[in-house]
Write a protein that holds these residues in place. Sequence first.
Motif, PDB file in Angstrom:
ATOM      1  N   MET A   1      37.015  35.927  55.354  1.00 48.32           N
ATOM      2  CA  MET A   1      35.957  35.137  54.506  1.00 48.32           C
ATOM      3  C   MET A   1      36.442  33.488  54.826  1.00 48.32           C
ATOM      4  N   ALA A   2      35.797  32.790  54.886  1.00 50.93           N
ATOM      5  CA  ALA A   2      36.116  31.269  55.070  1.00 50.93           C
ATOM      6  C   ALA A   2      36.804  30.753  53.817  1.00 50.93           C
ATOM      7  N   GLY A   3      37.752  29.927  54.108  1.00 50.59           N
ATOM      8  CA  GLY A   3      38.367  29.193  52.824  1.00 50.59           C
ATOM      9  C   GLY A   3      39.671  30.064  52.351  1.00 50.59           C
ATOM     10  N   GLU A 179      56.613  47.488  43.321  1.00 49.98           N
ATOM     11  CA  GLU A 179      55.097  47.739  43.051  1.00 49.98           C
ATOM     12  C   GLU A 179      54.408  46.346  43.542  1.00 49.98           C
ATOM     13  N   LEU A 180      53.373  46.438  44.836  1.00 49.95           N
ATOM     14  CA  LEU A 180      52.659  45.162  45.219  1.00 49.95           C
ATOM     15  C   LEU A 180      51.317  45.449  44.927  1.00 49.95           C
ATOM     16  N   SER A 181      50.627  44.462  44.527  1.00 49.74           N
ATOM     17  CA  SER A 181      49.017  44.672  44.722  1.00 49.74           C
ATOM     18  C   SER A 181      48.387  43.899  45.850  1.00 49.74           C
ATOM     19  N   SER A 182      47.364  44.156  46.092  1.00 51.29           N
ATOM     20  CA  SER A 182      46.839  43.565  47.458  1.00 51.29           C
ATOM     21  C   SER A 182      46.648  42.059  47.011  1.00 51.29           C
ATOM     22  N   ALA A 202      40.884  52.945  49.329  1.00 55.53           N
ATOM     23  CA  ALA A 202      39.573  53.056  48.925  1.00 55.53           C
ATOM     24  C   ALA A 202      38.967  51.796  48.518  1.00 55.53           C
ATOM     25  N   PRO A 203      37.436  51.655  48.624  1.00 55.43           N
ATOM     26  CA  PRO A 203      37.118  50.323  48.195  1.00 55.43           C
ATOM     27  C   PRO A 203      37.392  49.966  46.811  1.00 55.43           C
ATOM     28  N   ASP A 204      38.111  48.698  46.752  1.00 51.56           N
ATOM     29  CA  ASP A 204      38.319  48.304  45.201  1.00 51.56           C
ATOM     30  C   ASP A 204      38.507  46.718  45.527  1.00 51.56           C
ATOM     31  N   HIS A 205      38.279  46.038  44.240  1.00 51.79           N
ATOM     32  CA  HIS A 205      38.459  44.533  44.358  1.00 51.79           C
ATOM     33  C   HIS A 205      37.911  43.720  45.557  1.00 51.79           C
ATOM     34  N   ALA A 214      39.052  43.147  54.949  1.00 51.80           N
ATOM     35  CA  ALA A 214      40.167  42.001  54.123  1.00 51.80           C
ATOM     36  C   ALA A 214      41.103  42.583  53.356  1.00 51.80           C
ATOM     37  N   TYR A 215      40.660  43.280  52.697  1.00 45.96           N
ATOM     38  CA  TYR A 215      41.295  44.170  51.407  1.00 45.96           C
ATOM     39  C   TYR A 215      42.413  45.123  52.328  1.00 45.96           C
TER      40      TYR A 215
END
Length: 487
Positions: A1-3, A179-182, A202-205, A214-215
Amino acid sequence: MAGFVTSGAASPDVSDLAGRQVTVAGLGVSGVPAARALRGLGASVTVVNGSDGAPQRAQAAELEPLGITVRLGDGATLPEGTELVVTTPGWKPTSPLFLAAAEAGVPVWGDVELAWRLRGPDAPPWLAVTGTNGKTTTVRMLAAILEAAGLRTAAVGNIGVSLLDIVLGDEPYDVLAVELSSYQLHWAPSLRAHSGAVLNLAPDHLDWHGSMAAYAADKGRIYEGNQVACVYNVADPATEDLVRAADVEEGCRAIGFTLGTPGPSQLGVVENILVDRAFVANRQQQAQELAEVSDVNPPAPHNIANALAAAALARSFGVPPAAVRDGLRAFRPDPHRVEHVADVGGVAYVDDSKATNTHAAEASLGAYEHIVWIAGGLAKGATFDELVLTAAKRLRGVVLIGADRALIREALARHAADVTVVDLDRTDTGAMAAAVREAARLARPGDTVLMAPACASMDMFTNYNERGDAFAAAVQDLASGRGPDEQ
């Protein structure tokens, strides 16, 4: 995604922050320690925060006597003269503050990136865990195993314990379970773990990351520069793809975990025994027994997978087999994660309020044979057809609550039309007591009433903890024969 902004070419050296103008994006568990740490390094610190409520004002009152400027109610404007932005995890990469930073050539670090750069020369290695679901449980299991091996450790990171507090504290550690989140991984380009694991994808955020690709890419950052092991889920090929794409140190190995019989360089299950065919002298022909399935609490399939991932990371650090068994036996899961609340009239009542997305709910539903399912809340853009298709044969009945319950009801109508559905047309907090009563009416002895909402909680509750507490209270009222209004 741009930016999107990660880090800039002109990133300052962490040892040379004295007198630098640093902006911290956000307060909370991560922002306050970051602001303190930066001020302690001599930086001129400004904290910006979009919210301006009582909790934020209390935190500002703690920071301002240290010479830290706090701007509440303005999270979009980059303070003049900013040379570095340090962000807390929740801020989207497309936030106006970061777009302004990119335009000005100002680098952006996450709080994890700052902690990694602040480590001393004798800093303990990190065993790092990410994934869509199961992160906290796996990290706590890992810490229990490391402790059983006599190692000084702590479960830290996205689990609610600031890595900055650990890195800058006086407590000596041998190794950290992280523990590390995306979100955190997105802003941590320098991180290089001893070993890392992606539990599942799995699709999230997706509203934050912009796309599934990107996730997944941000999750895969956990493997970059790994020294010993990249642990992946054999049942989720996307996690192995991330290992293949990673640039690791020479000699680092790909280690799979599976609920089936493991192949070489894998951990798995053979006749209800957790076994290791990765960290043994002859992995082509030998397997090391680690623990029994009954040592895992609870022994649901997804939790056994968590235990295998934790064991793989521990074994990568040289932990002996007996410590894996002893650590798993000592581990107690956090509340609201497939937590057995009570048996009432031969029916088990289980609280999995932490199942805030469809992937987590699918794992929970797969652990029981006959289920009355309590579901609903804020869908966060999720669809439910695949979840319902997978669970349909197990469903005795369904009780729906929350703002987006119609999405689940429609999926049930398409794929489980013969299942009785009770649609509670209310979103007040008292709806949970009514949901438990309706579920009890539908259940038969031997069934499980499972509260695994597959949705976020904020339409009715402050968080998933409060939702789980409401479920447990309603079950206790049911067990005592007391109605919800009889206090």
